[in-house]
Design an enzyme around this catalytic site. Structure first.
Site, PDB file in Angstrom:
ATOM      1  N   ARG A  90     -17.458  39.152  27.882  1.00  0.00           N
ATOM      2  CA  ARG A  90     -17.103  37.968  27.086  1.00  0.00           C
ATOM      3  C   ARG A  90     -18.031  36.778  27.323  1.00  0.00           C
ATOM      4  O   ARG A  90     -17.620  35.633  27.165  1.00  0.00           O
ATOM      5  CB  ARG A  90     -15.656  37.531  27.345  1.00  0.00           C
ATOM      6  CG  ARG A  90     -14.605  38.461  26.750  1.00  0.00           C
ATOM      7  CD  ARG A  90     -14.423  38.220  25.267  1.00  0.00           C
ATOM      8  NE  ARG A  90     -13.616  39.270  24.661  1.00  0.00           N
ATOM      9  CZ  ARG A  90     -12.317  39.165  24.422  1.00  0.00           C
ATOM     10  NH1 ARG A  90     -11.693  38.057  24.694  1.00  0.00           N
ATOM     11  NH2 ARG A  90     -11.659  40.165  23.872  1.00  0.00           N
ATOM     12  N   ARG A 112     -18.409  28.699  15.483  1.00  0.00           N
ATOM     13  CA  ARG A 112     -17.087  29.261  15.172  1.00  0.00           C
ATOM     14  C   ARG A 112     -16.263  28.277  14.338  1.00  0.00           C
ATOM     15  O   ARG A 112     -15.588  28.683  13.396  1.00  0.00           O
ATOM     16  CB  ARG A 112     -16.417  29.584  16.502  1.00  0.00           C
ATOM     17  CG  ARG A 112     -15.001  30.038  16.459  1.00  0.00           C
ATOM     18  CD  ARG A 112     -14.868  31.468  15.983  1.00  0.00           C
ATOM     19  NE  ARG A 112     -13.526  31.928  16.277  1.00  0.00           N
ATOM     20  CZ  ARG A 112     -12.444  31.537  15.619  1.00  0.00           C
ATOM     21  NH1 ARG A 112     -12.559  30.711  14.601  1.00  0.00           N
ATOM     22  NH2 ARG A 112     -11.258  31.993  15.980  1.00  0.00           N
ATOM     23  N   TYR A 159      -3.362  49.118  19.592  1.00  0.00           N
ATOM     24  CA  TYR A 159      -3.330  48.097  18.530  1.00  0.00           C
ATOM     25  C   TYR A 159      -2.879  48.679  17.196  1.00  0.00           C
ATOM     26  O   TYR A 159      -2.205  48.012  16.416  1.00  0.00           O
ATOM     27  CB  TYR A 159      -4.714  47.449  18.377  1.00  0.00           C
ATOM     28  CG  TYR A 159      -5.029  46.491  19.500  1.00  0.00           C
ATOM     29  CD1 TYR A 159      -4.382  45.255  19.581  1.00  0.00           C
ATOM     30  CD2 TYR A 159      -5.948  46.812  20.486  1.00  0.00           C
ATOM     31  CE1 TYR A 159      -4.652  44.377  20.615  1.00  0.00           C
ATOM     32  CE2 TYR A 159      -6.222  45.930  21.528  1.00  0.00           C
ATOM     33  CZ  TYR A 159      -5.569  44.712  21.585  1.00  0.00           C
ATOM     34  OH  TYR A 159      -5.831  43.853  22.610  1.00  0.00           O
ATOM     35  N   ASP A 169     -16.246  43.111  17.878  1.00  0.00           N
ATOM     36  CA  ASP A 169     -14.941  43.318  18.494  1.00  0.00           C
ATOM     37  C   ASP A 169     -14.601  44.798  18.473  1.00  0.00           C
ATOM     38  O   ASP A 169     -15.089  45.535  17.612  1.00  0.00           O
ATOM     39  CB  ASP A 169     -13.844  42.528  17.776  1.00  0.00           C
ATOM     40  CG  ASP A 169     -12.676  42.279  18.723  1.00  0.00           C
ATOM     41  OD1 ASP A 169     -12.687  41.258  19.426  1.00  0.00           O
ATOM     42  OD2 ASP A 169     -11.778  43.145  18.793  1.00  0.00           O
ATOM     43  N   ARG A 185     -16.119  31.555  23.792  1.00  0.00           N
ATOM     44  CA  ARG A 185     -15.674  30.163  23.815  1.00  0.00           C
ATOM     45  C   ARG A 185     -16.074  29.356  25.042  1.00  0.00           C
ATOM     46  O   ARG A 185     -15.905  28.144  25.045  1.00  0.00           O
ATOM     47  CB  ARG A 185     -14.155  30.106  23.594  1.00  0.00           C
ATOM     48  CG  ARG A 185     -13.797  30.446  22.147  1.00  0.00           C
ATOM     49  CD  ARG A 185     -12.324  30.730  21.982  1.00  0.00           C
ATOM     50  NE  ARG A 185     -11.985  31.916  22.750  1.00  0.00           N
ATOM     51  CZ  ARG A 185     -10.775  32.466  22.768  1.00  0.00           C
ATOM     52  NH1 ARG A 185      -9.792  31.918  22.083  1.00  0.00           N
ATOM     53  NH2 ARG A 185     -10.542  33.552  23.472  1.00  0.00           N
TER      54      ARG A 185
HETATM   55  O1  CP3 Z   1     -19.420  38.691  24.953  1.00  0.00           O
HETATM   56  C1  CP3 Z   1     -18.888  39.789  24.772  1.00  0.00           C
HETATM   57  O2  CP3 Z   1     -18.305  40.421  25.682  1.00  0.00           O
HETATM   58  C2  CP3 Z   1     -18.998  40.434  23.409  1.00  0.00           C
HETATM   59  C3  CP3 Z   1     -17.980  40.204  22.520  1.00  0.00           C
HETATM   60  C4  CP3 Z   1     -16.603  40.842  22.616  1.00  0.00           C
HETATM   61  C5  CP3 Z   1     -15.495  40.259  21.956  1.00  0.00           C
HETATM   62  N1  CP3 Z   1     -14.449  41.124  22.028  1.00  0.00           N
HETATM   63  C6  CP3 Z   1     -15.515  38.971  21.271  1.00  0.00           C
HETATM   64  C7  CP3 Z   1     -14.244  38.270  21.032  1.00  0.00           C
HETATM   65  C8  CP3 Z   1     -16.177  42.057  23.174  1.00  0.00           C
HETATM   66  C9  CP3 Z   1     -16.929  43.043  24.040  1.00  0.00           C
HETATM   67  C10 CP3 Z   1     -14.801  42.208  22.776  1.00  0.00           C
HETATM   68  C11 CP3 Z   1     -13.995  43.391  23.118  1.00  0.00           C
HETATM   69  C12 CP3 Z   1     -12.536  43.332  22.979  1.00  0.00           C
HETATM   70  N2  CP3 Z   1     -11.785  42.811  21.963  1.00  0.00           N
HETATM   71  C13 CP3 Z   1     -11.633  43.930  23.897  1.00  0.00           C
HETATM   72  C14 CP3 Z   1     -12.033  44.721  25.106  1.00  0.00           C
HETATM   73  C15 CP3 Z   1     -12.414  43.833  26.216  1.00  0.00           C
HETATM   74  C16 CP3 Z   1     -11.265  43.183  26.911  1.00  0.00           C
HETATM   75  O3  CP3 Z   1     -11.235  41.947  26.903  1.00  0.00           O
HETATM   76  O4  CP3 Z   1     -10.421  43.910  27.451  1.00  0.00           O
HETATM   77  C17 CP3 Z   1     -10.320  43.697  23.430  1.00  0.00           C
HETATM   78  C18 CP3 Z   1      -9.035  44.132  24.089  1.00  0.00           C
HETATM   79  C19 CP3 Z   1     -10.431  43.000  22.188  1.00  0.00           C
HETATM   80  C20 CP3 Z   1      -9.326  42.586  21.282  1.00  0.00           C
HETATM   81  C21 CP3 Z   1      -9.348  41.135  21.102  1.00  0.00           C
HETATM   82  N3  CP3 Z   1     -10.272  40.451  20.330  1.00  0.00           N
HETATM   83  C22 CP3 Z   1      -8.436  40.191  21.643  1.00  0.00           C
HETATM   84  C23 CP3 Z   1      -7.286  40.531  22.566  1.00  0.00           C
HETATM   85  C24 CP3 Z   1      -8.848  38.933  21.171  1.00  0.00           C
HETATM   86  C25 CP3 Z   1      -8.175  37.609  21.390  1.00  0.00           C
HETATM   87  C26 CP3 Z   1      -8.434  37.190  22.763  1.00  0.00           C
HETATM   88  C27 CP3 Z   1      -8.733  35.749  22.906  1.00  0.00           C
HETATM   89  O5  CP3 Z   1      -9.377  35.481  23.938  1.00  0.00           O
HETATM   90  O6  CP3 Z   1      -8.362  34.917  22.056  1.00  0.00           O
HETATM   91  C28 CP3 Z   1     -10.002  39.104  20.395  1.00  0.00           C
HETATM   92  C29 CP3 Z   1     -10.822  38.065  19.769  1.00  0.00           C
HETATM   93  C30 CP3 Z   1     -12.172  37.824  20.372  1.00  0.00           C
HETATM   94  N4  CP3 Z   1     -13.100  38.809  20.527  1.00  0.00           N
HETATM   95  C31 CP3 Z   1     -12.711  36.581  20.801  1.00  0.00           C
HETATM   96  C32 CP3 Z   1     -14.031  36.861  21.199  1.00  0.00           C
HETATM   97  C33 CP3 Z   1     -15.090  35.892  21.670  1.00  0.00           C
HETATM   98  C34 CP3 Z   1     -12.050  35.223  20.736  1.00  0.00           C
HETATM   99  C35 CP3 Z   1     -12.461  34.769  19.369  1.00  0.00           C
HETATM  100  C36 CP3 Z   1     -12.404  33.333  18.999  1.00  0.00           C
HETATM  101  O7  CP3 Z   1     -11.309  32.797  18.866  1.00  0.00           O
HETATM  102  O8  CP3 Z   1     -13.495  32.808  18.748  1.00  0.00           O
END
Ligand code: CP3
Length: 342
Positions: free
Chosen positions: A25, A38, A153, A75, A29
């Site tokens: 991640r 964003r 999911y 994602d 953010r």
């Molecule tokens: O920098 C990186 O690692 C690359 C980008 C990345 C994202 N999601 C961006 C993202 C990666 C590798 C993921 C994988 C992902 N997505 C996982 C597996 C990794 C983990 O954390 O266990 C999972 C379970 C998801 C599902 C997902 N997507 C969730 C639960 C959320 C909301 C979480 C939150 O923090 O709000 C997302 C959205 C998401 N994916 C965000 C980001 C940067 C937040 C988006 C935003 O609001 O801008």
């Protein structure tokens, strides 16, 4: 030729001067330049589906933090999407699927394999643009969710504290669960192969909800599918990260993955004494350590590096939390980058 190939040399078990570092991640953010892009958009999905913007936010942490690898901004939820279940990201709530899977008919209506994966053209374009703009400064990591985590999911339609509906499906609808896991596996393999064709240098499989299961369930519903994925990906190294799966480390280390990702609950010295010093590991600093003092961050990081000894990719034990002080993240990266193995 990749200029900073420390990550790749570490995966090949070459002797290196220090562990490479990147953070799960890292594109997100914590970075003001991410938040700026964003907030100019309709939402997360627009960012994910706009290749030049996805490429831009992929490179931001390489510029700002100096990490040793980029991970393509996307994602794990794009897989259910290409199979026929679109997702939304609801502000402050997380992922949401308007339609979910509950019956045999739902599963047979899903598309799968290459036909499904090819629809994710925007991801492959983002990879191509990123590779060009990165100009071989660091390797680019591609990723996918693991079958079980994606099933969670698709059944639940959103995040959950227990994932009891998804787990219940394994017990109640065992045959259907295997059908869905196989469809997911075929799609994930096709997707990762297309990502590799588009240019990624390494792939990581995220089994984020592994920790909801137990050894027997993991062995039945996860390991056989992970094995198919790891065995199908031959051209680049594979990192297998099963969060919370302390109970299945024996099975996971027996997969032919090049790197095992470890969350912060695994003690490095204990891992080494159980599984040996030759296994390449990734992790596993507690992301909350980054809320502490810089002095403490250095002490924890140094301890971690020394305990893993070698064959170690420095990372957190899970994604960096969005409210982490950026200064502390930079401090960690700089600390690891100046470290020298004895
Ligand atoms: O920098 C990186 O690692 C690359 C980008 C990345 C994202 N999601 C961006 C993202 C990666 C590798 C993921 C994988 C992902 N997505 C996982 C597996 C990794 C983990 O954390 O266990 C999972 C379970 C998801 C599902 C997902 N997507 C969730 C639960 C959320 C909301 C979480 C939150 O923090 O709000 C997302 C959205 C998401 N994916 C965000 C980001 C940067 C937040 C988006 C935003 O609001 O801008």
């Amino acid at each position: 030729m990749i200029q900073n190939d420390l990550l790749l040399r570490t995966i090949r078990k070459e002797k290196v001067e220090r562990p490479p570092i990147w953070l799960m991640r890292q594109a997100g953010r914590i970075l003001p330049e991410y938040r700026a892009i964003r907030s100019s958009l309709s939402g997360f999905v627009e960012l994910v589906t706009t290749p030049h913007l996805a490429a831009e936010v992929t490179i931001q942490p390489v510029d700002r933090l100096g990490v040793d690898a980029a991970i393509i901004f996307s994602d794990i939820l794009v897989i259910p999407e290409c199979m026929g279940l679109p997702y939304e990201l609801i502000e402050k709530k997380g992922p949401y699927f308007p339609r979910t899977i509950s019956s045999a008919a739902d599963i047979s209506a899903l598309e799968q394999g290459e036909v499904a994966a090819e629809k994710l053209d925007y991801v492959f374009k983002a990879i191509e643009i990123t590779k060009k703009s990165l100009n071989d400064r660091v390797p680019l990591i591609g990723f996918s969710g693991a079958p079980w985590t994606l099933l969670c999911y698709m059944i639940e339609g959103q995040g959950s504290k227990t994932f009891s509906k998804a787990k219940g499906f394994l017990y109640k609808e065992t045959k259907l669960a295997h059908q869905l896991l196989q469809k997911l596996t075929d799609t994930i393999i096709a997707y990762l192969k297309l990502k590799i064709k588009a240019g990624v240098d390494v792939v990581q499989v995220f089994d984020s909800w592994a920790g909801m299961l137990d050894k027997q369930l993991y062995r039945t519903f996860c390991i056989p599918y992970l094995k198919q994925i790891v065995d199908a990906i031959q051209d680049v190294p594979v990192i297998a990260f099963s969060k919370g799966a302390f109970f299945s480390l024996e099975d996971i280390t027996e997969l032919d993955a090049d790197v095992i990702g470890l969350d912060w609950t695994i003690d490095p010295s204990e891992f080494r004494s159980r599984f040996g010093k030759e296994c390449v590991v990734q992790g596993n600093l507690d992301p909350c350590a980054l809320y502490g003092s810089k002095h403490n961050i250095e002490a924890k990081a140094e301890n971690l590096i020394k305990s893993f000894e070698a064959h170690h990719i420095f990372n957190l034990g899970h994604g960096v939390y969005p409210d982490t002080p950026l200064d502390n993240v930079k401090h960690l990266v700089n600390f690891v980058k100046q470290y020298k193995y004895q």
